[in-house]
Motif scaffolding. Structure first.
Motif, PDB file in Angstrom:
ATOM      1  N   MET B   1       1.160  -1.316  -0.139  1.00  0.00           N
ATOM      2  CA  MET B   1      -0.425  -0.506   0.123  1.00  0.00           C
ATOM      3  C   MET B   1       0.741   0.957   0.393  1.00  0.00           C
ATOM      4  O   MET B   1       1.918   1.387   0.207  1.00  0.00           O
ATOM      5  CB  MET B   1      -0.736  -0.261   1.225  1.00  0.00           C
ATOM      6  CG  MET B   1      -1.750   1.129   1.165  1.00  0.00           C
ATOM      7  SD  MET B   1      -3.160   0.520   2.825  1.00  0.00           S
ATOM      8  CE  MET B   1      -3.919   2.057   2.105  1.00  0.00           C
ATOM      9  N   LEU B   9      -2.622  14.362  -6.031  1.00  0.00           N
ATOM     10  CA  LEU B   9      -3.777  14.747  -4.872  1.00  0.00           C
ATOM     11  C   LEU B   9      -3.420  15.641  -3.490  1.00  0.00           C
ATOM     12  O   LEU B   9      -4.406  15.772  -3.181  1.00  0.00           O
ATOM     13  CB  LEU B   9      -3.893  13.316  -4.767  1.00  0.00           C
ATOM     14  CG  LEU B   9      -5.258  12.815  -3.987  1.00  0.00           C
ATOM     15  CD1 LEU B   9      -5.992  13.392  -5.092  1.00  0.00           C
ATOM     16  CD2 LEU B   9      -5.502  11.231  -3.940  1.00  0.00           C
ATOM     17  N   ARG B  13      -5.749  18.222  -3.249  1.00  0.00           N
ATOM     18  CA  ARG B  13      -6.567  18.955  -1.564  1.00  0.00           C
ATOM     19  C   ARG B  13      -6.965  19.772  -0.856  1.00  0.00           C
ATOM     20  O   ARG B  13      -7.525  20.987   0.222  1.00  0.00           O
ATOM     21  CB  ARG B  13      -6.028  17.713  -0.476  1.00  0.00           C
ATOM     22  CG  ARG B  13      -7.279  17.089   0.141  1.00  0.00           C
ATOM     23  CD  ARG B  13      -6.471  15.773   0.892  1.00  0.00           C
ATOM     24  NE  ARG B  13      -5.807  14.701  -0.074  1.00  0.00           N
ATOM     25  CZ  ARG B  13      -5.483  13.357   0.659  1.00  0.00           C
ATOM     26  NH1 ARG B  13      -4.729  12.966   2.037  1.00  0.00           N
ATOM     27  NH2 ARG B  13      -5.416  12.141  -0.420  1.00  0.00           N
ATOM     28  N   ALA B  16      -8.732  22.343  -2.299  1.00  0.00           N
ATOM     29  CA  ALA B  16      -9.847  22.288  -1.399  1.00  0.00           C
ATOM     30  C   ALA B  16     -10.263  22.636  -0.628  1.00  0.00           C
ATOM     31  O   ALA B  16     -11.472  24.072  -0.863  1.00  0.00           O
ATOM     32  CB  ALA B  16     -10.614  20.612  -2.016  1.00  0.00           C
ATOM     33  N   VAL B  17      -9.444  22.074   0.240  1.00  0.00           N
ATOM     34  CA  VAL B  17      -9.354  23.199   1.498  1.00  0.00           C
ATOM     35  C   VAL B  17      -9.995  25.377   1.623  1.00  0.00           C
ATOM     36  O   VAL B  17     -10.320  25.583   1.797  1.00  0.00           O
ATOM     37  CB  VAL B  17      -8.376  23.329   2.625  1.00  0.00           C
ATOM     38  CG1 VAL B  17      -8.533  23.381   3.787  1.00  0.00           C
ATOM     39  CG2 VAL B  17      -8.416  20.911   2.954  1.00  0.00           C
ATOM     40  N   ASN B  62     -15.590  24.069  -8.510  1.00  0.00           N
ATOM     41  CA  ASN B  62     -15.858  23.468  -7.435  1.00  0.00           C
ATOM     42  C   ASN B  62     -15.948  22.425  -8.780  1.00  0.00           C
ATOM     43  O   ASN B  62     -15.495  21.458  -9.115  1.00  0.00           O
ATOM     44  CB  ASN B  62     -17.409  23.258  -6.311  1.00  0.00           C
ATOM     45  CG  ASN B  62     -16.524  22.278  -5.665  1.00  0.00           C
ATOM     46  OD1 ASN B  62     -15.476  22.355  -5.343  1.00  0.00           O
ATOM     47  ND2 ASN B  62     -18.109  22.056  -5.305  1.00  0.00           N
ATOM     48  N   ALA B  66     -13.093  19.510  -8.964  1.00  0.00           N
ATOM     49  CA  ALA B  66     -14.124  18.265  -8.593  1.00  0.00           C
ATOM     50  C   ALA B  66     -13.124  17.111  -9.984  1.00  0.00           C
ATOM     51  O   ALA B  66     -12.992  15.855  -9.495  1.00  0.00           O
ATOM     52  CB  ALA B  66     -15.623  18.446  -9.068  1.00  0.00           C
ATOM     53  N   LEU B  69     -10.069  16.446  -8.903  1.00  0.00           N
ATOM     54  CA  LEU B  69      -9.614  15.406  -7.903  1.00  0.00           C
ATOM     55  C   LEU B  69     -10.478  14.407  -8.303  1.00  0.00           C
ATOM     56  O   LEU B  69      -9.266  13.464  -7.609  1.00  0.00           O
ATOM     57  CB  LEU B  69     -10.606  16.070  -6.986  1.00  0.00           C
ATOM     58  CG  LEU B  69      -9.974  16.702  -5.923  1.00  0.00           C
ATOM     59  CD1 LEU B  69     -11.358  17.625  -4.534  1.00  0.00           C
ATOM     60  CD2 LEU B  69      -9.012  16.326  -4.784  1.00  0.00           C
ATOM     61  N   ASP B  70     -11.377  13.640  -8.877  1.00  0.00           N
ATOM     62  CA  ASP B  70     -11.054  12.632  -9.475  1.00  0.00           C
ATOM     63  C   ASP B  70     -10.809  12.125 -10.256  1.00  0.00           C
ATOM     64  O   ASP B  70     -10.210  10.666 -10.347  1.00  0.00           O
ATOM     65  CB  ASP B  70     -12.575  12.891 -10.812  1.00  0.00           C
ATOM     66  CG  ASP B  70     -13.686  12.103 -10.045  1.00  0.00           C
ATOM     67  OD1 ASP B  70     -14.212  11.680  -8.769  1.00  0.00           O
ATOM     68  OD2 ASP B  70     -14.773  12.447 -11.028  1.00  0.00           O
ATOM     69  N   THR B  73      -7.565  10.671  -7.542  1.00  0.00           N
ATOM     70  CA  THR B  73      -8.314  10.006  -7.107  1.00  0.00           C
ATOM     71  C   THR B  73      -7.670   8.694  -7.887  1.00  0.00           C
ATOM     72  O   THR B  73      -7.378   7.372  -7.709  1.00  0.00           O
ATOM     73  CB  THR B  73      -9.413   9.779  -6.938  1.00  0.00           C
ATOM     74  OG1 THR B  73      -9.194  10.632  -6.860  1.00  0.00           O
ATOM     75  CG2 THR B  73     -10.171   9.328  -5.190  1.00  0.00           C
ATOM     76  N   GLU B  77      -5.304   5.850  -7.268  1.00  0.00           N
ATOM     77  CA  GLU B  77      -6.511   4.343  -7.287  1.00  0.00           C
ATOM     78  C   GLU B  77      -5.811   3.343  -7.870  1.00  0.00           C
ATOM     79  O   GLU B  77      -5.427   1.961  -7.642  1.00  0.00           O
ATOM     80  CB  GLU B  77      -7.683   4.234  -7.034  1.00  0.00           C
ATOM     81  CG  GLU B  77      -8.646   4.602  -5.561  1.00  0.00           C
ATOM     82  CD  GLU B  77     -10.291   5.140  -5.916  1.00  0.00           C
ATOM     83  OE1 GLU B  77     -10.093   4.432  -6.846  1.00  0.00           O
ATOM     84  OE2 GLU B  77     -10.129   5.410  -4.891  1.00  0.00           O
ATOM     85  N   GLU B  80      -2.477   1.961  -6.957  1.00  0.00           N
ATOM     86  CA  GLU B  80      -2.439   1.074  -5.997  1.00  0.00           C
ATOM     87  C   GLU B  80      -2.738   0.371  -6.104  1.00  0.00           C
ATOM     88  O   GLU B  80      -2.467  -1.039  -5.789  1.00  0.00           O
ATOM     89  CB  GLU B  80      -3.710   2.113  -4.988  1.00  0.00           C
ATOM     90  CG  GLU B  80      -2.735   1.429  -3.762  1.00  0.00           C
ATOM     91  CD  GLU B  80      -3.936   2.116  -2.271  1.00  0.00           C
ATOM     92  OE1 GLU B  80      -4.781   2.033  -1.770  1.00  0.00           O
ATOM     93  OE2 GLU B  80      -3.615   3.231  -2.119  1.00  0.00           O
ATOM     94  N   PRO B 106     -11.820   0.649 -12.902  1.00  0.00           N
ATOM     95  CA  PRO B 106     -12.051   1.383 -14.205  1.00  0.00           C
ATOM     96  C   PRO B 106     -10.371   2.014 -14.710  1.00  0.00           C
ATOM     97  O   PRO B 106     -10.038   2.421 -16.034  1.00  0.00           O
ATOM     98  CB  PRO B 106     -12.812   2.440 -14.564  1.00  0.00           C
ATOM     99  CG  PRO B 106     -12.397   2.537 -13.021  1.00  0.00           C
ATOM    100  CD  PRO B 106     -11.923   1.465 -11.903  1.00  0.00           C
TER     101      PRO B 106
END
Lengths: 925, 119
Positions: B1, B9, B13, B16-17, B62, B66, B69-70, B73, B77, B80, B106
């Protein structure tokens, strides 16, 4: 005025269409072609947030109080800006743990506590009741407004009609039928109600388009755009400008309060939790809703102020502002648009009622009624047959009861109060769930007792500061309680608690209720202690994105027979689901049939618990599984304790082990260093004694011959010359010895001047042969040179002069030991794949096997028996040669020659091949 | 991991904050009081014009964020999943793992070590 039959027909047709869409959505889901698997449908379903409060109430608020209605839509926008941190986490947890409702969510987080989920359910039901009443009131009022437009202008809304003629009653009844038909179809509450979601999304579209239609009509058909509208308003409506900014002493209090309320309401309202988290079919939809839902809100808010202003312009003062959406088109005699607007309002009301009824009915059945029934031992529910029917019955009864209660609330309050103020009471109740929910999402040490205390305190404060005054204004209790405080205690006045005066009542209520709520939540949590299951659940929730493999660790053993578990599952989920679940498990275990399984392993027990949690909630599921799987809590406690102790012991022993390993290593290093020191000391002594011995021999002879010459002046000239010759030779030998000693010392210290370059072995060998040629001729020793392989393309990486020195050393060494006259020295060189192999063989006396390594030591000459040292060698040549060869990364050693003499072999790596021992100093040993 | 989050990312993030903070600052007093006047702008009340402009801006930002971020991520993923797969391939259960990971994943599985399961 619109004819009643037309309104009723249109409404019936509309509701029929909803049923059709829901039926179609369910059918498509059954075929596996989901219609809600689309981010836009998901966004529209979240827009169930916009109820008739939005549709009618926002305009009313805008006409009465100005911009404060915006907060109801800006709050959710802020929450959705933080989607990455909050919404995504909630959705992931809900999906992973098959959470069925917000009550289930909160109770799961705090150790699957049935009491907590019951409390949340009570708060949710009590808090939602006014909200449902609000929708019914809105529909009834809008119907009345549409039918009797001229009658109601200038008059406040009439009291509700008798039940059979009351529109609200029939709306409530239709909604109950819809919710029962499409909301209680499956027993598994965590499965998606696809039909309902499709219908809700459709309703959201209808209300948006209807509202936009009215807005566009008002702005662009009744007037020439925004500027014209506002210019006309400035002319015709006195004081209209006070609606254009926050006005009044407490306007900013209200702005902040309502913004915060709406922000948490969008995740804490049971129906919002339902559509956003439980009904979510794909986590990636959240990222689209993150901007699309705020966009929906912004668009639907765009025409609120224009409609309000138009209402103030075109309707007589005193007209009900909450009905402007209908009455403004009617004032222009546009009946079609009014009917469209009515349908939009109807859809916003029905959407909310349906979803709220479904989500609350699930909460009531899973978190309130079932745990109670299960606790009543005399019912013996745990050992009864199929319970799916009972569960569905409870849910259906709950829906009917909820709508009846909502209707009752509407009748009881007599339709008093503006839509927005009713809605805000509801929001404030739901806001009490926020600390436990958001706190539990990010704060691992929040405890169940803390959540419990916070919820109770907050709910009590809400009831005291907000509900009590609203009851007084509805004349249920005397107004003196609010004005003077209970028992005349001014300090306890509900709207100025502890003397806190001057705040807006809503801000006042939110401040006290959150202060008590958060204070109790944090305080009790900080001073309390988590139980084992709480701790597990807290970690599972807070670290949801860190755990990938399993949803819940099944770390403790629970003994249960497969038969018991099967019976339990069948009772709650029905035969088909139970069979499928166990069959899957049997397959995974490699068993032929379910019957061949006897003892349930922890994985099966956990799977059953999860499956049950999906339909009856985590808390009830845990109780049920515990009833057949014995020794759960005790063992969990013990296991955790043991785990804690064991992990401590393991940590200690690991640290100890590491320490001792380090110590061992250090000792070994020290020992090695010591050994090397001793060795070096020995070598130094040996070296010094050898060197002094070697130096003394020539020095002694020089001194003795010099003394002879000095002491005997009458020596013959020939004798004197002979002695002088010896002195010169010995001096030369001494010089050579010292030169070579210095050379060797330099090599060993690694200070030699190395001029490394690709060197041709052939050239070096031929050069060396040339140097020793005179010696060989003098001693009549034969020398043959034999070179195999392409030497030009295969050089070695070396210093040319040093390499030649090595070969000269070897050749002169061979010449010394080869017998004169019959001596024969053979030099062979061969180029191989990685290296060069060179051999120098003589036919001398050879070297005994046990002394072969020693010839490379300093001052060693073998053989030394007879004849002393032939040719006056220093005994350093081979030592120097080995130093050099090893510096080049090669090897040198000696073996017996086939002709009986010594055979020296040299291996040199070819240029470009990494040398194995690049350091010169190591060869000293 | 992969313990350390992807730097991309992490940066997103933080943005986003920042966006959430920006929303709070722009939509709450005291900053809000800057436009709290009964003035007009473009023929409409200034307060409303301000709110809708800020609103639209926040929604637009946003939306961009978004999407990024998508993507980030999904990339993280996928990386990983690839790492997990490689790990499993080493422990010799690659075949089961490969079938499992190829199904729902995907993301781009291209950067998997080719033939890693053979050993």
């Amino acid at each position: 005025m619109v004819a009643p039959w037309l309104i009723v027909t249109a409404s019936l047709l509309y509701v029929g269409l909803l049923f059709a869409i829901a039926w179609w959505g369910d059918r498509r889901a059954g075929q596996g072609r989901s219609v809600i698997r689309n981010p836009m449908v998901y966004t529209l379903s979240i827009a169930v947030y916009c109820t008739s409060w939005t549709f009618y109430g926002a305009v009313g608020t805008a006409a009465r109080k100005g911009p404060e209605f915006l907060t109801i839509y800006l709050g959710p926008t802020l929450m959705f800006l933080a989607w990455w941190f909050v919404l995504r986490k909630i959705v992931r947890i809900t999906r992973t743990h098959r959470v069925t409702s917000i009550a289930d969510f909160i109770s799961s987080r705090y150790g699957k506590s049935p009491r907590l989920s019951g409390l949340v359910t009570v708060i949710a039901v009590v808090g939602t009741m006014p909200y449902i009443a609000l929708q019914l009131k809105a529909v009834a009022t809008s119907y009345t407004a549409l039918v009797g437009f001229h009658a109601i202008v200038g008059a406040p809304s009439p009291p509700p009609a008798a039940v059979p003629a009351d529109t609200a009653f029939w709306v409530a009844a239709a909604m109950a039928v819809f919710a029962i038909l499409f909301g209680t179809r499956h027993i598994d509450a965590s499965e998606h109600h696809e039909g309902v979601v499709a219908a809700i999304a459709f309703e959201s579209l209808v209300k948006l388009l209807a509202f936009l239609a009215v807005g566009l009509f008002v702005v662009f058909i009744m007037h020439d755009g925004f500027a014209d509208l506002f210019a006309l308003a400035a002319e015709r409506v006195p004081d209209v400008a006070q609606l254009y900014a926050l006005s009044g002493a407490t306007a900013t209090d209200r702005w902040v309060t309502m913004l915060l309320l709406a922000m948490v309401a969008v995740i804490c309202l049971p129906r919002q939790f339902q559509v956003t988290a439980v009904e979510n079919v794909d986590e990636r939809h959240v990222s689209t809703a993150a901007w699309a839902f705020p966009l929906y809100l912004a668009v639907i808010s765009l025409f609120v102020l224009p409609i309000a202003v138009a209402g103030l312009i075109h309707l007589p003062s005193g007209a009900e502002a909450d009905s402007f959406v209908l009455t403004v088109p009617l004032s222009q005699d546009n009946q079609v648009l009014a009917l469209i607007a009515f349908l939009g309002g109807l859809s916003s009301a029905t959407g909310m009622v349906i979803v709220a009824a479904i989500s609350l009915s699930i909460m009531i059945s899973n978190d309130l009624v079932m745990p109670l029934l299960l606790r009543l031992k005399w019912l013996r529910l745990t050992s009864r047959g199929d319970l799916t029917g009972l569960l569905l019955f409870i849910r259906r009864a709950a829906i009917v009861a909820l709508l009846l209660m909502g209707y009752g609330y509407y009748r009881a309050t007599g339709g008093t109060g503006a839509l927005a103020s009713i809605g805000l009471i509801s929001f404030s109740a739901m806001a009490q769930l926020a600390p436990a929910m958001l706190g539990g999402l990010f704060w691992k040490n929040a405890t169940r007792a803390g959540a419990h205390a916070g919820l109770l305190a907050g709910f009590a404060m809400w009831a005291y500061t907000l509900v009590l005054p609203s009851m007084a204004s509805a004349d249920w209790i005397g107004p003196e309680v609010v004005q003077a405080g209970p028992w005349g205690l001014a300090l306890l006045r509900p709207e100025a608690l502890f003397g806190l005066d001057g705040l807006d009542p809503l801000a006042h209520a939110l401040f006290w209720s959150w202060l008590f709520n958060i204070g109790a939540f944090v305080g009790v949590s900080v001073f309390g202690k988590q139980g084992p299951l709480e701790r597990v659940q807290a970690t599972v929730f807070v670290d949801i994105f860190r755990r990938r493999d399993t949803a819940t660790p099944h770390m403790w053993r629970r003994a249960a027979t497969v038969k018991d578990l099967y019976a339990l599952t069948q009772r709650f989920l029905g035969h088909t689901v139970a069979y499928r679940l166990f069959r899957k498990h049997a397959k995974r275990m490699g068993a032929r049939s379910i019957r061949s399984l006897t003892d349930a392993d922890p994985a099966l027990v956990t799977a059953v618990e999860q499956e049950l949690a999906g339909s009856i909630g985590a808390a009830s599921a845990r109780v049920m599984v515990a009833s057949v799987a014995k020794g759960d809590m005790v063992s969990l406690n013990e296991v955790l304790k043991i785990l804690e102790e064991t992990s401590q012991v393991i940590e200690y022993s690991q640290r100890l082990e590491q320490k001792s390993r380090e110590l061992e290593q250090t000792t070994a290093e020290l020992r090695e260093a010591n050994r090397r020191l001793q060795e070096l000391d020995r070598l130094k002594d040996e070296f010094l004694s050898t060197v002094s011995h070697e130096l003394r021999t020539p020095l002694t002879s020089i001194r003795s011959f010099s003394e002879i010459l000095t002491d005997n002046p009458d020596l013959t000239r020939e004798e004197a010359e002979r002695f002088l010759g010896i002195i010169v030779r010995e001096s030369e030998r001494l010089t050579r010895l010292i030169d070579q000693l210095l050379d060797l010392a330099r090599l060993q210290a690694g200070h030699g001047d190395w001029n490394m370059a690709p060197v041709s072995v052939r050239e070096a060998l031929e050069h060396a042969c040339g140097v020793v040629n005179a010696l060989y001729t003098e001693r009549r020793i034969g020398l043959s040179l034999e070179i195999k392989g392409d030497t030009e393309v295969a050089p070695v990486h070396a210093d040319r002069d040093r390499l030649t020195q090595v070969f000269v050393n070897l050749l002169s060494n061979a010449a010394k030991y080869a017998p004169p006259q019959s001596g024969q020295v053979t030099v062979k060189a061969e180029c191989r794949r990685d290296d060069w192999r060179i051999s120098v063989a003589d036919n001398g006396p050879g070297i005994p096997a046990d002394r072969r390594e020693q010839v490379f030591d300093r001052f060693v000459q073998v053989p030394e028996a007879e004849g002393g040292r032939p040719g006056g060698g220093t005994g350093l040549g081979l030592a120097i040669s080995r130093q050099i060869v090893e510096h080049f990364g090669g090897h040198i050693w000696v073996e017996a020659s086939p002709q009986g003499g010594a055979l020296f072999r040299v291996i040199l790596p070819r240029s470009g091949v990494e040398p194995r021992q690049p350091e010169a100093g190591q060869a000293a040993q | 991991m992969t313990a350390a989050p992807q730097p991309r990312l992490q940066g997103l993030r933080e943005r986003a904050v920042l966006l959430v903070i920006l929303g709070f600052v722009l939509l709450l007093p005291p900053f809000l009081l800057v436009v709290d006047h009964r003035a007009e702008a473009f023929g409409a009340p200034l307060f409303y014009v301000y709110i809708f402009v800020v609103w639209g801006g926040l929604i637009g930002l946003n939306a961009v964020l978004a999407r990024r971020l998508d993507d980030a991520t999904r990339a993280a993923e996928a990386a990983e999943a690839a790492a997990n797969l490689a790990e499993r391939a080493q422990s010799g259960t690659a075949r089961a793992g490969a079938a499992e990971a190829a199904g729902p994943g995907p993301g781009p599985d291209d950067d998997l070590p080719a033939g890693g399961g053979g050993r």
